[in-house]
Design a protein around this motif. Structure first.
Motif, PDB file in Angstrom:
ATOM      1  N   ILE A 304       0.838  -1.199   0.000  1.00 22.73           N
ATOM      2  CA  ILE A 304       0.000   0.000   0.000  1.00 22.73           C
ATOM      3  C   ILE A 304       0.875   1.251   0.000  1.00 22.73           C
ATOM      4  CG2 ILE A 304      -1.887   1.184   1.130  1.00 22.73           C
ATOM      5  CD1 ILE A 304      -2.520  -1.682   0.160  1.00 22.73           C
ATOM      6  N   LYS A 305       1.959   1.203   0.759  1.00 23.71           N
ATOM      7  CA  LYS A 305       2.904   2.327   0.736  1.00 23.71           C
ATOM      8  C   LYS A 305       3.455   2.538  -0.666  1.00 23.71           C
ATOM      9  CE  LYS A 305       4.517   2.157   5.549  1.00 23.71           C
ATOM     10  NZ  LYS A 305       5.704   1.932   6.431  1.00 23.71           N
ATOM     11  N   GLN A 306       3.755   1.421  -1.350  1.00 21.56           N
ATOM     12  CA  GLN A 306       4.267   1.555  -2.712  1.00 21.56           C
ATOM     13  C   GLN A 306       3.242   2.226  -3.618  1.00 21.56           C
ATOM     14  OE1 GLN A 306       4.653  -1.872  -5.411  1.00 21.56           O
ATOM     15  NE2 GLN A 306       6.771  -1.242  -5.734  1.00 21.56           N
ATOM     16  N   PHE A 307       1.981   1.832  -3.468  1.00 21.09           N
ATOM     17  CA  PHE A 307       0.913   2.462  -4.240  1.00 21.09           C
ATOM     18  C   PHE A 307       0.901   3.967  -3.992  1.00 21.09           C
ATOM     19  CE2 PHE A 307      -3.456   4.128  -3.687  1.00 21.09           C
ATOM     20  CZ  PHE A 307      -3.869   4.143  -5.010  1.00 21.09           C
ATOM     21  N   ARG A 308       0.955   4.378  -2.728  1.00 23.84           N
ATOM     22  CA  ARG A 308       0.934   5.807  -2.418  1.00 23.84           C
ATOM     23  C   ARG A 308       2.169   6.513  -2.966  1.00 23.84           C
ATOM     24  NH1 ARG A 308      -0.817   4.079   2.833  1.00 23.84           N
ATOM     25  NH2 ARG A 308       1.210   4.656   3.700  1.00 23.84           N
ATOM     26  N   ASP A 309       3.324   5.843  -2.916  1.00 25.77           N
ATOM     27  CA  ASP A 309       4.546   6.449  -3.461  1.00 25.77           C
ATOM     28  C   ASP A 309       4.416   6.696  -4.955  1.00 25.77           C
ATOM     29  OD1 ASP A 309       5.731   6.413  -0.976  1.00 25.77           O
ATOM     30  OD2 ASP A 309       6.938   4.611  -1.348  1.00 25.77           O
ATOM     31  N   VAL A 310       3.845   5.729  -5.672  1.00 24.14           N
ATOM     32  CA  VAL A 310       3.662   5.883  -7.118  1.00 24.14           C
ATOM     33  C   VAL A 310       2.679   7.009  -7.406  1.00 24.14           C
ATOM     34  CG1 VAL A 310       2.845   4.780  -9.227  1.00 24.14           C
ATOM     35  CG2 VAL A 310       4.258   3.487  -7.618  1.00 24.14           C
ATOM     36  N   VAL A 311       1.579   7.029  -6.660  1.00 22.50           N
ATOM     37  CA  VAL A 311       0.588   8.085  -6.850  1.00 22.50           C
ATOM     38  C   VAL A 311       1.198   9.449  -6.566  1.00 22.50           C
ATOM     39  CG1 VAL A 311      -1.547   9.053  -5.911  1.00 22.50           C
ATOM     40  CG2 VAL A 311      -1.415   6.623  -6.452  1.00 22.50           C
ATOM     41  N   SER A 312       2.006   9.533  -5.507  1.00 20.14           N
ATOM     42  CA  SER A 312       2.634  10.801  -5.153  1.00 20.14           C
ATOM     43  C   SER A 312       3.589  11.272  -6.251  1.00 20.14           C
ATOM     44  CB  SER A 312       3.397  10.647  -3.836  1.00 20.14           C
ATOM     45  OG  SER A 312       4.019  11.850  -3.468  1.00 20.14           O
ATOM     46  N   LYS A 313       4.267  10.326  -6.903  1.00 24.45           N
ATOM     47  CA  LYS A 313       5.235  10.685  -7.934  1.00 24.45           C
ATOM     48  C   LYS A 313       4.573  11.085  -9.246  1.00 24.45           C
ATOM     49  CE  LYS A 313       9.274   8.929 -10.446  1.00 24.45           C
ATOM     50  NZ  LYS A 313      10.243   7.796 -10.596  1.00 24.45           N
ATOM     51  N   TYR A 314       3.516  10.366  -9.623  1.00 21.23           N
ATOM     52  CA  TYR A 314       2.945  10.548 -10.954  1.00 21.23           C
ATOM     53  C   TYR A 314       1.572  11.204 -10.986  1.00 21.23           C
ATOM     54  CZ  TYR A 314       6.537   7.257 -12.608  1.00 21.23           C
ATOM     55  OH  TYR A 314       7.718   6.637 -12.918  1.00 21.23           O
ATOM     56  N   GLY A 315       0.845  11.208  -9.854  1.00 20.37           N
ATOM     57  CA  GLY A 315      -0.547  11.625  -9.914  1.00 20.37           C
ATOM     58  C   GLY A 315      -0.878  12.804  -9.031  1.00 20.37           C
ATOM     59  N   ASN A 316      -2.134  13.189  -9.090  1.00 19.14           N
ATOM     60  CA  ASN A 316      -2.685  14.235  -8.227  1.00 19.14           C
ATOM     61  C   ASN A 316      -3.327  13.534  -7.037  1.00 19.14           C
ATOM     62  OD1 ASN A 316      -4.103  16.212  -6.936  1.00 19.14           O
ATOM     63  ND2 ASN A 316      -5.380  16.783  -8.676  1.00 19.14           N
TER      64      ASN A 316
END
Length: 415
Positions: A304-316
């Motif tokens: 789940i942390k990885q998901f949030r990290d990806v979202v933080s890097k690429y998304g709004n």
């Protein structure tokens, strides 16, 4: 998945209305992937033929608010996958289709995606308003539909559909467990007044309550056009209903809670699947419990942390945290896992994706899915029977069981 016989559509419609308003658990033994490589893993550039898939939803129309972040979460996934070497060297391209909530338009759009864009799968949290109308077309073309919750018969009876989240029937069977988890002793079901079948959801749930020692308080019909819900709130307060299911649209939910609070009435509210989001934390003083088909995005589990990290890097990040978006992410990851399992070095086709799906055994993507999935070509019915538990208390999201789901025992041959 368990096999069952066909179900009467009236009961299906009732449960679907309940879930959408107006509109074997544990960790996988074969999650070779969860398909979640760390940034930089794999080849530096994808060089094999591009894989084109589609995300189809009601991006405009009456129910568009429930899928507002799906385009961005899918685009975020696409960028991340391509930046980390693609899927076994294949870059990915996502096409988006919008039914507008209109079956004829949805069917036309899907045909264009298949015949002109050559998509190999429809993936994500799907198009509940129109999917029944283009399901047979997709089956004839052999293009799989991956992910989503079952609001319509194709999710249960069409071998081309591979649902990965709790559906309408699942939620009905989980409701007594959720009431019990909330400490409830008497339950009321608030349903939309505009659609007659909404009230029938009570008929599914009532027989299940006694095993938990829960009393049925009644079915309360509410109309979106009503200026005030004071009478309904006073009735539930007088009756002693301590857990209330809300099966109405977001505007009605907010107004009803406000009117009930004004009368000094604050039960625990049950929401489910498509209506649970961070927005619920903004309703001051309200307490919720829910079953959700997408993983709880606020927990501290590594995936789940990885998901949030990806979202933080690429998304709004402001728009991407809700259950529909996490369910879409998990479906995209499942698609990725299936393609990897097919081991195709040349062009990836729809039959390759299906072959990959049928080769997967007991996959839950390391907990991104609420249960282990094994699909078979001989399945006569596919109904996920587990969901994650989520809540809201004191204005904060809660995950009472973390990634440990609750599961329902759904009888065969009932629906």
């Amino acid at each position: 998945m368990r096999s069952r016989i066909a179900r009467p559509l009236a009961v299906v419609a009732a449960a679907a209305c309940m879930i959408g308003g107006l509109a074997a658990c544990g960790s996988s033994s074969t999650d070779t992937s969860g398909s979640t490589p760390a940034s930089g893993q794999g080849s530096s550039a994808a060089t094999a033929p591009t894989i084109t898939l589609a995300v189809m939803a009601e991006f405009t129309g009456a129910n568009s608010s429930s899928v507002k972040g799906i385009k961005e979460i899918a685009t975020t996934w696409e960028k991340w996958v391509n930046d980390t070497g693609g899927i076994q060297g294949h870059p990915v391209k996502i096409e988006f289709g919008d039914s507008g909530g209109e079956p004829a338009k949805g069917t036309s759009v899907v045909k264009g995606l298949v015949e002109n864009k050559h998509v190999v799968a429809l993936v994500g949290d799907h198009d509940t308003s129109a999917e029944s109308y283009y399901a047979d077309y997709l089956k004839a073309k052999g293009v799989p539909v991956i992910g989503g919750s079952g609001y319509t018969p194709p999710f249960w009876h069409n071998s081309d559909f591979f649902p990965l989240g709790a559906d309408a029937i699942t939620t009905a069977y989980l409701t007594p467990e959720l009431i019990s988890m909330a400490g409830g002793k008497k339950w009321a079901n608030v349903v939309c007044a505009e659609v007659a079948s909404c009230a029938q959801s009570s008929d599914i749930i009532k027989p299940l309550l006694s095993a938990k020692g829960i009393e049925f308080g009644g079915t309360i019909k509410v109309a979106a056009s009503s200026p005030d819900f004071t009478a309904e709130c006073l009735k539930m307060k007088q009756d002693g209903d301590d857990v209330v299911t809300l099966a109405a649209n977001a505007a009605v939910v907010r107004k009803l809670i406000q009117d009930c609070q004004a009368q000094g009435y604050s039960p625990t509210y049950q929401t489910n699947v498509s209506s649970y989001s961070t927005d619920l934390t903004k309703i001051s003083g309200a307490k919720f419990i829910a079953d959700i088909h997408g993983f709880p995005w606020w927990t501290d589990d590594p995936q789940i942390k990885q998901f949030r990290d990806v979202v933080s890097k690429y998304g709004n990040t402001d728009d991407l945290y809700d259950a529909s978006n996490t369910a879409t992410w998990a479906a995209l990851q499942y698609f990725r896992t299936a393609v990897e399992a097919a081991h195709i070095t040349g062009e990836v086709t729809a039959p390759d994706v299906v072959k990959g799906i049928y080769s997967l055994k007991d996959v839950d993507l390391g907990g991104l899915l609420a249960q282990k999935f094994t699909f078979s070509p001989t399945d006569t019915e596919r109904i996920p029977n587990c969901a994650f538990v989520a809540g809201v208390e004191d204005g904060k999201l809660t995950a009472p069981q973390g990634l440990k789901p609750i599961c329902a025992t759904i009888p065969t041959g009932k629906f």
